[in-house]
Design an enzyme around this catalytic site. Structure first.
Site, short mmCIF file in Angstrom:
data_model
loop_
_atom_site.label_atom_id
_atom_site.label_comp_id
_atom_site.label_asym_id
_atom_site.label_seq_id
_atom_site.Cartn_x
_atom_site.Cartn_y
_atom_site.Cartn_z
N ARG A 287 0.93 -3.78 -14.96
CA ARG A 287 -0.28 -4.35 -14.35
C ARG A 287 -0.93 -5.31 -15.32
NH1 ARG A 287 -4.05 -0.47 -14.22
NH2 ARG A 287 -2.67 1.13 -15.04
N SER B 249 -2.02 -2.88 -6.21
CA SER B 249 -2.73 -1.83 -5.47
C SER B 249 -4.20 -2.16 -5.29
CB SER B 249 -2.54 -0.49 -6.19
OG SER B 249 -3.12 0.56 -5.48
N HIS B 250 -5.09 -1.43 -5.96
CA HIS B 250 -6.53 -1.57 -5.77
C HIS B 250 -7.20 -2.33 -6.92
CE1 HIS B 250 -5.82 2.04 -8.16
NE2 HIS B 250 -6.98 1.79 -8.74
N LYS C 109 5.79 -1.87 -9.63
CA LYS C 109 6.17 -0.46 -9.70
C LYS C 109 7.68 -0.42 -9.54
CE LYS C 109 1.74 1.15 -7.86
NZ LYS C 109 1.02 1.89 -6.79
N ASP D 75 -5.77 2.15 0.44
CA ASP D 75 -5.86 1.14 -0.61
C ASP D 75 -4.87 0.03 -0.29
OD1 ASP D 75 -3.50 2.45 -1.18
OD2 ASP D 75 -3.96 2.88 -3.28
N ASP E 71 -1.88 -1.15 -1.29
CA ASP E 71 -0.44 -0.93 -1.04
C ASP E 71 -0.20 0.37 -0.28
OD1 ASP E 71 -1.15 0.69 -3.18
OD2 ASP E 71 0.76 0.47 -4.22
N ASP F 186 -0.36 3.51 -0.69
CA ASP F 186 0.26 4.76 -1.15
C ASP F 186 -0.77 5.88 -1.24
OD1 ASP F 186 -1.09 3.78 -3.37
OD2 ASP F 186 0.57 4.03 -4.76
N ARG F 187 -2.03 5.58 -0.93
CA ARG F 187 -3.08 6.60 -0.83
C ARG F 187 -3.86 6.38 0.46
NH1 ARG F 187 -6.94 5.99 -5.59
NH2 ARG F 187 -6.57 3.78 -5.17
N HIS G 72 -3.13 11.10 -3.77
CA HIS G 72 -1.67 10.94 -3.77
C HIS G 72 -1.05 12.21 -3.22
CE1 HIS G 72 -1.10 7.12 -5.89
NE2 HIS G 72 -2.13 7.46 -6.65
#
Length: 456
Positions: free
Chosen positions: A17, A102-103, A112, A243, A245, A247-248, A330
């Site tokens: 990142r 992501s966020h 990732k 968020d 992407d 994933d949450r 998650h």
């Protein structure tokens, strides 16, 4: 060399990142591509990218690096991180790389990375070696032909997979607010909408890398009202926000009240154990009592693991656990290659609501009363180690149990806390819970925060 020194800043504990273009740029993305092939020797790799405006040029550079090293590439296009996980294990690829931040703020991007079977690449499993290759450079040894490039739409296969976690016949008509935050979740909602009996009220639905309503991060308090207010205005049964992407996923009950991820972990653990009797459940150490009690009463085995997706996934594989959950929203599933998903959880929660004829607030209210929790509170400090050592010294005479699985966890007769330092900033993170006594939880939270503040 100055530029490459800045590249070191982007290699974090679990992923890559950084700010674009100061820390992460197309030259670096190309180098990551050739270094990934040099280190892991894949023949076929999947790539995907989120909605950020810089994601497509970074992905193009990454693909060039992979192909110039002789690796064949399957491009699944704009997607969520879990779709790269899915593509990797479903298509039998040798690895997968998702371009996403992501966020993180607008000017950030990242990656990732996974290997075959969607196994995560982290600081303990190749990321440090990848960093060394990228920063120091190396002579590419591959002299064969350029790798092939194929586009592949996996949406239908992915949609079928996530729907397989529920019995659609169990579902009943409900009104549900879905807030994609102008991230990647919207197209998935559209792909499964016709299979579900729900009335979906879509807000911030279209993918837009300009993020006109702000960065999609429902953990930021001011971001929650967009979902909560529509739930209240429309009389919806549930609100869900993701968020960037996806994933949450984050939950709001029928009153628009935000439900802490801690209680969702317990809810999902109980549901999954009903289908997998005697299964093992992995959870993080920040908040634990509610999860442990639910799992044990359901005949399962709770196992505590260090926080972080790479640690949770590794422990799940080692234990063959059916489910893993972190209070940070998650949620990990054995049948999803032990990876985290932001789509499977809300389907399971809605299935429970329909089967039991209860609202989300009713499903969790007893647990929230039994184990009131502070939620995660961050404090900037000058020296995290000094603060944690001082807190330990102050409470050591009263504790009945102490562990260091992740930071400092101290248990007392009727309350406990976890205090851990951030991997990326001068911040410590505090979580407090109590047994059936909200006033005690709030009192101890205030006490600890005052002590932390007094230490600077």
């Amino acid at each position: 060399m100055v530029l490459k020194d800045k590249w070191r800043n982007v290699f974090k504990a679990y992923d890559i990142r950084g700010r674009v273009p100061e820390e992460l740029n197309e030259e670096m993305a190309y180098s990551i591509g050739i270094s990934y092939v040099e280190l892991f020797r894949p023949k076929l790799v999947g790539v995907g990218y989120d909605v950020r405006l810089t994601s497509i040029p970074l992905t193009s550079a990454l693909v060039r690096g992979l192909r110039d090293s002789g690796c064949n590439v399957v491009d699944i296009g704009q997607c969520g991180t879990e779709q790269i996980y899915f593509a990797t294990f479903h298509l039998g690829l040798d690895g997968g790389i998702m371009v996403t931040a992501s966020h993180n703020p607008m000017d950030y991007n990242g990656m990732k990375l996974v290997t075959a079977g969607a196994k995560p690449i982290s600081g303990d499993s190749g990321l440090r070696e990848l960093e060394k290759l990228v920063i120091e450079g190396f002579q590419v040894t591959y002299k064969g032909s350029m790798g092939t490039y194929t586009k592949r739409d996996i949406m239908l296969e992915y949609a079928e997979h996530i729907l397989s976690y529920i019995n659609i016949d169990n579902l009943k008509p409900l009104k549900v607010v879905v807030n994609a935050g102008n991230g990647c979740a919207g197209p998935v909602i559209d792909a499964i909408e016709d299979r579900l009996p729900f009335q979906l009220i879509k807000i911030q639905h279209l993918p837009d890398g300009n993020f006109p309503k702000g960065i999609p991060n429902p953990l930021i308090l001011e971001n929650r009202e967009a979902t909560a207010s529509v739930v209240r205005q429309t009389g919806a049964d549930l609100g869900i926000a993701w968020d960037g992407d996806f994933d949450r996923c984050f939950f709001f009950d029928e009153k628009g009240q935000f439900i802490e991820g801690y209680y969702i972990v317990g809810l999902l653990a109980k549901s999954i154990l009903a289908k997998n009797p005697g299964g093992k459940i992995i959870h993080d150490p920040r908040l634990t009592w509610n999860t442990k009690e639910i799992v044990e009463k359901a005949g399962g085995f709770p196992i505590e693991s260090k926080t972080g997706h790479a640690f949770i996934k590794e422990r799940m594989r080692a234990e063959n656990a059916v489910y893993g959950g972190e209070m940070s929203a998650h949620h990990y599933f054995r049948e999803f290659a032990y990876c985290d998903s932001g789509m499977i959880p809300w389907l399971l929660v809605l299935e429970q609501m329909c089967q039991k004829g209860k609202s989300l607030s009713k499903l969790v209210e007893d647990r929230m009363k039994a184990y009131p929790a502070s939620g995660e509170i961050n404090r900037k400090v000058n020296d995290a180690n000094y603060v944690i050592k001082s807190i330990k010294g102050n409470y050591i005479s009263e504790t009945v149990n102490i562990n260091y699985i992740d930071g400092l966890s101290m248990e007392f007769k009727d309350w406990r806390f976890n205090l851990r330092s951030s991997n990326t900033e001068p911040v410590i993170r505090l979580n407090v819970e109590a047994m059936g006594n909200k006033d005690l939880m709030e009192e101890k939270t205030k006490e600890l925060l005052n002590f932390i503040d007094s230490l600077g």
